[in-house]
Each structure stands twice: as structure tokens, then as C-alpha cells.
Design an enzyme around this catalytic site. Structure first.
Site, PDB file in Angstrom:
ATOM      1  N   ASP A 175       0.856  -1.188   0.000  1.00 58.91           N
ATOM      2  CA  ASP A 175       0.000   0.000   0.000  1.00 58.91           C
ATOM      3  C   ASP A 175       0.890   1.235   0.000  1.00 58.91           C
ATOM      4  O   ASP A 175       2.121   1.111  -0.067  1.00 58.91           O
ATOM      5  CB  ASP A 175      -0.972  -0.016   1.203  1.00 58.91           C
ATOM      6  CG  ASP A 175      -2.320   0.598   0.835  1.00 58.91           C
ATOM      7  OD1 ASP A 175      -2.333   1.777   0.436  1.00 58.91           O
ATOM      8  OD2 ASP A 175      -3.346  -0.095   0.926  1.00 58.91           O
ATOM      9  N   HIS A 248      -3.049   2.947  -4.646  1.00 57.00           N
ATOM     10  CA  HIS A 248      -2.389   2.565  -3.390  1.00 57.00           C
ATOM     11  C   HIS A 248      -0.975   2.045  -3.687  1.00 57.00           C
ATOM     12  O   HIS A 248      -0.555   1.019  -3.158  1.00 57.00           O
ATOM     13  CB  HIS A 248      -3.218   1.514  -2.637  1.00 57.00           C
ATOM     14  CG  HIS A 248      -4.455   2.096  -2.003  1.00 57.00           C
ATOM     15  ND1 HIS A 248      -4.407   3.025  -0.986  1.00 57.00           N
ATOM     16  CD2 HIS A 248      -5.780   1.903  -2.255  1.00 57.00           C
ATOM     17  CE1 HIS A 248      -5.646   3.362  -0.628  1.00 57.00           C
ATOM     18  NE2 HIS A 248      -6.497   2.704  -1.388  1.00 57.00           N
ATOM     19  N   GLU A 311      -9.905   2.548  -5.086  1.00 53.40           N
ATOM     20  CA  GLU A 311      -9.461   3.899  -4.741  1.00 53.40           C
ATOM     21  C   GLU A 311      -8.253   4.358  -5.563  1.00 53.40           C
ATOM     22  O   GLU A 311      -7.213   4.695  -5.010  1.00 53.40           O
ATOM     23  CB  GLU A 311      -9.142   3.960  -3.242  1.00 53.40           C
ATOM     24  CG  GLU A 311     -10.370   3.672  -2.396  1.00 53.40           C
ATOM     25  CD  GLU A 311     -10.091   3.732  -0.888  1.00 53.40           C
ATOM     26  OE1 GLU A 311     -10.971   4.207  -0.174  1.00 53.40           O
ATOM     27  OE2 GLU A 311      -9.010   3.298  -0.451  1.00 53.40           O
ATOM     28  N   PHE A 403     -13.733  -4.360  10.531  1.00 53.63           N
ATOM     29  CA  PHE A 403     -13.405  -4.460  11.950  1.00 53.63           C
ATOM     30  C   PHE A 403     -12.479  -3.325  12.396  1.00 53.63           C
ATOM     31  O   PHE A 403     -12.037  -3.308  13.539  1.00 53.63           O
ATOM     32  CB  PHE A 403     -12.768  -5.829  12.254  1.00 53.63           C
ATOM     33  CG  PHE A 403     -13.715  -7.000  12.109  1.00 53.63           C
ATOM     34  CD1 PHE A 403     -15.040  -6.822  11.734  1.00 53.63           C
ATOM     35  CD2 PHE A 403     -13.281  -8.293  12.363  1.00 53.63           C
ATOM     36  CE1 PHE A 403     -15.918  -7.902  11.604  1.00 53.63           C
ATOM     37  CE2 PHE A 403     -14.138  -9.381  12.244  1.00 53.63           C
ATOM     38  CZ  PHE A 403     -15.454  -9.186  11.860  1.00 53.63           C
ATOM     39  N   THR A 454      -5.241  -1.365   9.265  1.00 57.39           N
ATOM     40  CA  THR A 454      -4.504  -1.095  10.504  1.00 57.39           C
ATOM     41  C   THR A 454      -4.017   0.348  10.671  1.00 57.39           C
ATOM     42  O   THR A 454      -3.089   0.582  11.437  1.00 57.39           O
ATOM     43  CB  THR A 454      -3.302  -2.059  10.610  1.00 57.39           C
ATOM     44  OG1 THR A 454      -2.480  -1.891   9.448  1.00 57.39           O
ATOM     45  CG2 THR A 454      -3.758  -3.494  10.714  1.00 57.39           C
TER      46      THR A 454
HETATM   47  C1  ACM Z   1     -10.906  -0.592   0.837  1.00 58.29           C
HETATM   48  O1  ACM Z   1     -11.356  -0.530   1.987  1.00 58.29           O
HETATM   49  N1  ACM Z   1     -10.341   0.467   0.272  1.00 58.29           N
HETATM   50  C2  ACM Z   1     -10.996  -1.801   0.044  1.00 58.29           C
END
Ligand code: ACM
Ligand code: ZN
Length: 736
Positions: A175, A248, A311, A403, A454
């Protein structure tokens, strides 16, 4: 030692029988070689937990027998505990392994505490279990880019999954904030891309944003990846690696700037969000990605490779000569067409290597790659559209499966990204969207997955806190199937959950315990305002006081007719449990009115229902994820409050939450209609405050108030979420 059958996920059929089987050092085991994972696990578990060592014996003599029965469904099992011994039957290794995981939950919790207790014998109640999963895909995800977690923790995480019969670990390896997997051909990815200069502290919405000034990073060598894959295999968990593209990708681009449209040098990202520097679809980039994927495919034995796809802002592509030429040359519509082209090129490569591709639901934009499986996260629309096109889908909607969202509305919850996903909501999740139920397309729903992003989980303890106990609820959704009666099934689930939390205590695993929370709800009943206090589990006592008065035992809803502060505490046998509870109710003129909104709040942000707009209770001043704030995504709102009789009013107030980093914007104008006329259009100021307070004078007698709240509109360029619809978050509408 006795035991209780409190198995999660709930087995399909469980019948208690009379009598007990006693397991001792003299107990013996027979199993066919195919089921060695189950056997190894069981032997190690007993030895670590009790000191009991189980020897092998021929089938006829063994007290524990694990054998094949091809009539049992895939991953299913039967577990028969009789006085003379235990028999496990399965048609595959997973089934035998899951039988052992059920047996583990039947054994006394103290066994979870390894190497500390010597136990000579375990008395196990006789029972018959027949069990098989409802869904074939049962996943948990973990993001190791925003924060990095060492190999040992990844293994521990896999043990959590296996114990609850999850069969898939979705490992989010790359990412903007760090590239975490060694790629031999491109050493800069981890030499440079795995480390960032510093990290955002506090919440993204804090102004000003603050950073810790400490370099941060880490990655897994291919050797470590192999070790983790082998560990997962020994737990019947398949790993799906995710290599994000085309967005990302800032960490990769920081290592190899020429992969972007501008080829500018950029750092590994130090804060959260969506970044504009994405891969440019040029030959060099495809060569790079295909080489990376080849090494990943070589490592991971599973069927699926996840390529992200979410995104990816198109601003760089829109401004790039190469990208625009490619759009023309390929006859594509626009940048979305280019995204589709990009993903399809990658899919061809993955398919050619004998693997299948999964992507987030944005891969639908501009047209789905021919064989792609879609992971639906922005709700269920992506899943519905893809399944109707004949594609497999996996459900991870943020409303029920994120979560990283808050699990309780308490102010003292550790900082999280936002959202509100309490345990009961996870439990109530149905992976098959309504629009697909009773259609053939429902067969394309492979299952569901809990996602663990996270950004706000810097430690292993914090991951555990966010994962437990919601993972129990998700395991039941995907294994036992969605509930048909939320209230009764949830009560039954909680009875089984309490002893499982004790197991977590013994294993010293952190978790969010909200079983002893108190909730307060304002309800209207025959013209009266009633305040109900509830707590999730049975057999406890709630004591409350009003406006600091005498503490009383709560037996029924409280009649409210003025401003009150209610304090309450839960007790069991006169011992206080859980946290103290407090709520403030402002008895304003609309509290006993009715309210209608032209659109329903978004499923992720509508916990309180539209009545939350006039229930006398304000939302939090510092977070928008609770039962009071309502979130709407891009809708123009018309809110109509109707009084039981014409009412004299003088003032209307409300509030809007602003968190531009998370796409929340206050409206620019408001309009109010009443019996005494339409008030002049109100222009709302743009301020830096996180909450916009609106206080309007409105003098007259009226039977209704209609408030029009146009959405802010589309998020401007250069800001987080640019080009997307803004969210509107509105709190109580106070009428004086
Ligand atoms: C995501 O939460 N961007 C897949
Ligand atoms: Zn480009």
C-alpha cells in the site's frame, strides 16, 4: 473435569447424550494418514494443555478414531463422543481438522493455557455433532502496510482464524505506506519502499495533523513468506496475497518513480488516505507488475491473487500524455475504461499462470475483467452487479465487515478510523444480498470476510481488541449461516460467547468486552416518551438514578417528561460489571413528534434510525460513529417533522459533522418550511471547526417543520476523495 458444549461457530446439529468419556494418558488414537494435520494439532493441544500424551493404536483398539466418510460434505465432519471413545469422520482434511477445533471448544478452557497445568484426566460429556459450512469462502483480512507485524504475529493471527473454521487469510501486503514483501527482481521495493520517514499520530481529522518523527517499517523476506504459508497450510488456511494496483501504489513508486505518470520522486506515505500517484499503464509498468506477480505466484500455492483495484484517483491519468494516447488508441471511453484495460491486462497474465484474480468492487468501473472475482466493500451493489454478470463475489461491505470501525459508542473506546460496527450487527450480517436471494446468481456468493485495516492499530494488542469478539460473530455468519431470528439467535450466541471470552483471558488475548455495557434508547409509546435501558446478556441487574437521585433497580422503561440525566451501572450478585453508563436527554418540543426522511441513512451510519434526529439525545462531539449521528452519502435530504398538534416554536437547531479527510462535509445551505411560511434560505458558513452548529430563529405556530438539506456535492480536486460524493452527517434537530 466437566465440560460444556459452547461451540462457536454453532454446529449444524448437536445432541447431548448421557454419560461421559474420560480421556487420560492411556487413551490412544487411530487416524488415516490423510488427516495428519488434525492429528498433529490434537496431540500437540492435549500435550501442551494437560501433559497428556496420546499414543497410536490400531483402529479396533483406539479410543479416538479419525476416519474417512465420503458421504460427509466438503469441510464438514461428524464428531461422536460416546462412553467408549471419540469418533471423528470427514471426507477431507479440513473436515477432520474442524472436528478437532470443535472438540477443542468442548474441552475445558484451562487447556488453552499451555505448559502450565498437569491434568491426569478430562471428563467429556457424550454428544453427537454433525456439521458442515454454509459458505465455502470464510475469510479474514489483515493490512500489514499501514502497520507492520512480524512473522510470529501473522502465525498467531492464522491460529485465530483456524480455531473458528476460517479457511482464508487475505494478506494485504502492499500500500502507499509500505511495501512488505521481498521481490528479488526489484530490491528497492523493500530497501526503500518498506520504510517511511514518520507516521501520523492521533486521528487523521485532528487539526493540525501531528507526526511522530520516527522512521518506521519492515517487510517479510521470501523465506519468511514460505514459512508463514507452510504454517497456514498446517492450519488448513489458504493465503490470498494482495498486491495493490493501479492505486495505493505510492510505496512502490517511491522505490521506482518511473512507474508513475510524472516519474517524480515521492516519499513513502506517512499518513492515511487515498493518494493521486498511481501506476501509469505504460509497457515498463506492466513488465514490472508481471515480474512482481510472477514471484508472488511462485510463492503462494492458493488459487487466488488479489490485485486491489480500489481507490485509484484518475487525476494523473487525465493529465498524462501517454495515458490519453492509450485511451484513444484502444478506443476507450475515459480513465475508467483505462482502469478496466489495466486490470484486464493483469488478469490475462494471472490467468495464464493458472491463477484466478480477485479485486475490490471498483474493478467493475469501466467494465469487469472477464474472469474476475469481485470483493464488494462499498456496500453490496458491487456484489449484486458482478454476480448478475455471472462473476463470483465475496462480501466484505464496510457496513458489516470492517473491523477497523468502532465496536461501541463509548467515548473511551480507543481511537479508530470511524464507523460503528457493534458485535450484534456483525452477527446479523447476511452475505447474500437481498437482491440476489432466491436467484441463481446467489450461487456466485462464495462467502464473506472481516477486514482489518490497521491505520489505527499500531500494536498486536490493538488488532486483537478490534478483531475479538467480532471474529466470533463473523465465523458464525460464514460457517453456520446467517441468522433467521436475530434476537433469539444472538442471545444464544452470547451464552456461547461468554465462556469463549474466558478462553481469550487464559490465552492473554486482548478483546473488546461490551457484553456488560448498558445501552439507553428513547422510544415513543402512545404519546409518551419512554427511556429503555438494556444490556446484552441475561442474569444481570441494572441499577439507575435520575438527575443524581437515589439508585434504583431497573425493571421497566422510564417515563420521561423533562430534561434528565440518567446514570446506570450493571451488577451481578451486587458486584459492578462493565463500565458506568450516563446519558443526557433534552426534552425539547420535537421529541414527541414524528420524523420522516426522504432517504434511509446509509447502512453503516444509521444505527439509531431516523428517530435519532428527534430523540432528545445529542451525538458525540468528537466522533460521528454512534447511534445519534446519521450519515447519508450524497443524498439531498428532506426531513419532515410532524407534531401531534399545532405547536408554538421559536428556535430550530441542529449540527453537521465535518471530517473532510473522510469525505464528510457540511451542507452549504438549508431551507425550512412551516405552517407560517418558508424561512429565507440559510447560507451556512464554511469553518474549520469539526462540527457546524446551526441555530435558527423560527417564531410561530406550526404543525410541521420541513428541512431541506442539499448535499455538499462532489468533493473538489486536490482533496481526499476528490470526484466522489460528499457525506452529510446530521445530529439531533432540537426545536424550542
Ligand atoms: C478498501 O477498503 N479500500 C478496500
Ligand atoms: Zn500515465
Amino acid at each position: 473435569m466437566a465440560c460444556d458444549a459452547t461451540i462457536i461457530p454453532a454446529p449444524d446439529q448437536l445432541e447431548m447424550r448421557s454419560g461421559h468419556f474420560i480421556l487420560t494418558n492411556n487413551s490412544t488414537l487411530f487416524a488415516i494418514p490423510e488427516f495428519k494435520t488434525a492429528v498433529n494439532f490434537l496431540k500437540a493441544y492435549l500435550l501442551n494443555g494437560t501433559g497428556i500424551s496420546i499414543d497410536s493404536a490400531p483402529q479396533a483398539a483406539a479410543s479416538i478414531v479419525i476416519i474417512k466418510d465420503n458421504s460427509i460434505p466438503k469441510e464438514g465432519y461428524s464428531l461422536s463422543i460416546l462412553k467408549k471413545g471419540i469418533t471423528i469422520k470427514a471426507s477431507d482434511g479440513q473436515g477432520a481438522f474442524y472436528a478437532v477445533q470443535s472438540l477443542r471448544q468442548i474441552l475445558p478452557p484451562v487447556l488453552e493455557k499451555s505448559n502450565t497445568t498437569i491434568i491426569d484426566s478430562i471428563t467429556i460429556a457424550c454428544m453427537e455433532i454433525k456439521d458442515a459450512p454454509r459458505f465455502s469462502y470464510r475469510g479474514m483480512h489483515l493490512d500489514v502496510s499501514r502497520h507492520f507485524f512480524p512473522k510470529e504475529f501473522i502465525k498467531q493471527y492464522i491460529t485465530w482464524l483456524a480455531a473458528l473454521k476460517f479457511n482464508t487469510f487475505h494478506w494485504h501486503l502492499t500500500d502507499d505506506q509500505g511495501w512488505r514483501i521481498e521481490i528479488k527482481k526489484y530490491p528497492e521495493l523493500t530497501r526503500k519502499g518498506a520504510f517511511r520517514k514518520e507516521t501520523l499520530i492521533g486521528h487523521y481529522n485532528d487539526t493540525p495533523q501531528r507526526f511522530d518523527g520516527k522512521p518506521y517499517g519492515g517487510f517479510y523476506t521470501q523465506q519468511e513468506v514460505k514459512e508463514i504459508i507452510a504454517f497456514a497450510k498446517a492450519h488448513h488456511v489458504t493465503i490470498i496475497p494482495e498486491i495493490e494496483l493501479p492505486g495505493h501504489a505510492q510505496a512502490a513508486i517511491s522505490a521506482y518513480p518511473s512507474l508513475s505518470c510524472t516519474a517524480q520522486e515521492i516519499p513513502v506515505a506517512t499518513k492515511w488516505g487515498v493518494f493521486e500517484n498511481i501506476y501509469c499503464p505504460k509497457p515498463e509498468t506492466f513488465t514490472f507488475l508481471k515480474n512482481v506477480l510472477d514471484e508472488v505466484i511462485e510463492l503462494f500455492p492458493g488459487t487466488y491473487i488479489h490485485i486491489g483495484g480500489d481507490e485509484a484517483p484518475k487525476s494523473r491519468w487525465d493529465a498524462c500524455t501517454h495515458c490519453q494516447q492509450l485511451i484513444n488508441q484502444m478506443g476507450l471511453e475515459d480513465s475508467h475504461g483505462l482502469q478496466s484495460y489495466f486490470i484486464t491486462e493483469i488478469e490475462k497474465h494471472i490467468n495464464a499462470r493458472g491463477k484466478k484474480m480477485i479485486g475490490w468492487d471498483e474493478i467493475l468501473e469501466g467494465g469487469l475483467a472477464p474472469n474476475a472475482t469481485v470483493m464488494s466493500w462499498r456496500g453490496t451493489q458491487g456484489a449484486i452487479a458482478a454476480a448478475k454478470q455471472g462473476h463470483d463475489v465475496i462480501l466484505t461491505p464496510s457496513s458489516h465487515a470492517y473491523f477497523d470501525y468502532y465496536q461501541a459508542a463509548h467515548q473511551e473506546e480507543p481511537t479508530a478510523i470511524g464507523g460503528y460496527l457493534p458485535l450484534k450487527k456483525v452477527f446479523g450480517f447476511n452475505p447474500v444480498p437481498k437482491a440476489l436471494q432466491q436467484t441463481d446468481a446467489a450461487l456466485h456468493v462464495l462467502g464473506a470476510q472481516g477486514n482489518v485495516w490497521t491505520e489505527y492499530m499500531a500494536t498486536q494488542d490493538q488488532i486483537a481488541y478490534m478483531v475479538f469478539p467480532r471474529i466470533f460473530a463473523m465465523s458464525e455468519v460464514v460457517w453456520s449461516g446467517p441468522t433467521k431470528n436475530l434476537e433469539t439467535d444472538y442471545a444464544d450466541f452470547l451464552v456461547r460467547l461468554e465462556p469463549n471470552l474466558k478462553r481469550l483471558d487464559l490465552k492473554q488475548i486482548n478483546y473488546g468486552n461490551h457484553l456488560y455495557d448498558i445501552e439507553g434508547d428513547v422510544v415513543k409509546n402512545q404519546g409518551k416518551v419512554i427511556y429503555n435501558l438494556t444490556t446484552p446478556t441475561q442474569g444481570k441487574e441494572i441499577k439507575y438514578s435520575i438527575n443524581g437521585g437515589k439508585q434504583q433497580v431497573y425493571t421497566q422503561g422510564l417515563h420521561i417528561s423533562k430534561d434528565v440525566i440518567i446514570n446506570a451501572q450493571l451488577y451481578k450478585d451486587n458486584l459492578a460489571l462493565g463500565r458506568a453508563f450516563s446519558d443526557t436527554i433534552h426534552y425539547h418540543k420535537a421529541i414527541n413528534a414524528s420524523v420522516v426522511v426522504n432517504v434511509a441513512p446509509h447502512p453503516a451510519y444509521g444505527a439509531g434510525g431516523t428517530d435519532a434526529l428527534i430523540n432528545g439525545v445529542l451525538g458525540s462531539n468528537t466522533r460521528f460513529a454512534d447511534k445519534q449521528w446519521l450519515g447519508f452519502w450524497g443524498d439531498d435530504l428532506q426531513i419532515t417533522i410532524t407534531f401531534a398538534k399545532p405547536t408554538k416554536i421559536s428556535k430550530i437547531s441542529t449540527r453537521f459533522y465535518k471530517a473532510n479527510g473522510q469525505w464528510l462535509y457540511a451542507p452549504k445551505t438549508l431551507e425550512i418550511q412551516t405552517d407560517f411560511g418558508t424561512l429565507p434560505m440559510v447560507k451556512l458558513p464554511a469553518t474549520d471547526q469539526p462540527i457546524l452548529d446551526v441555530n435558527l430563529k423560527a417564531d410561530g405556530i406550526t404543525s410541521f417543520i420541513k428541512i431541506s438539506v442539499p448535499s455538499f456535492g462532489v468533493i473538489p480536486d486536490g482533496l481526499q476523495g476528490a470526484g466522489n460524493k460528499a457525506w452529510t452527517f446530521i445530529d439531533e434537530i432540537v426545536v424550542e
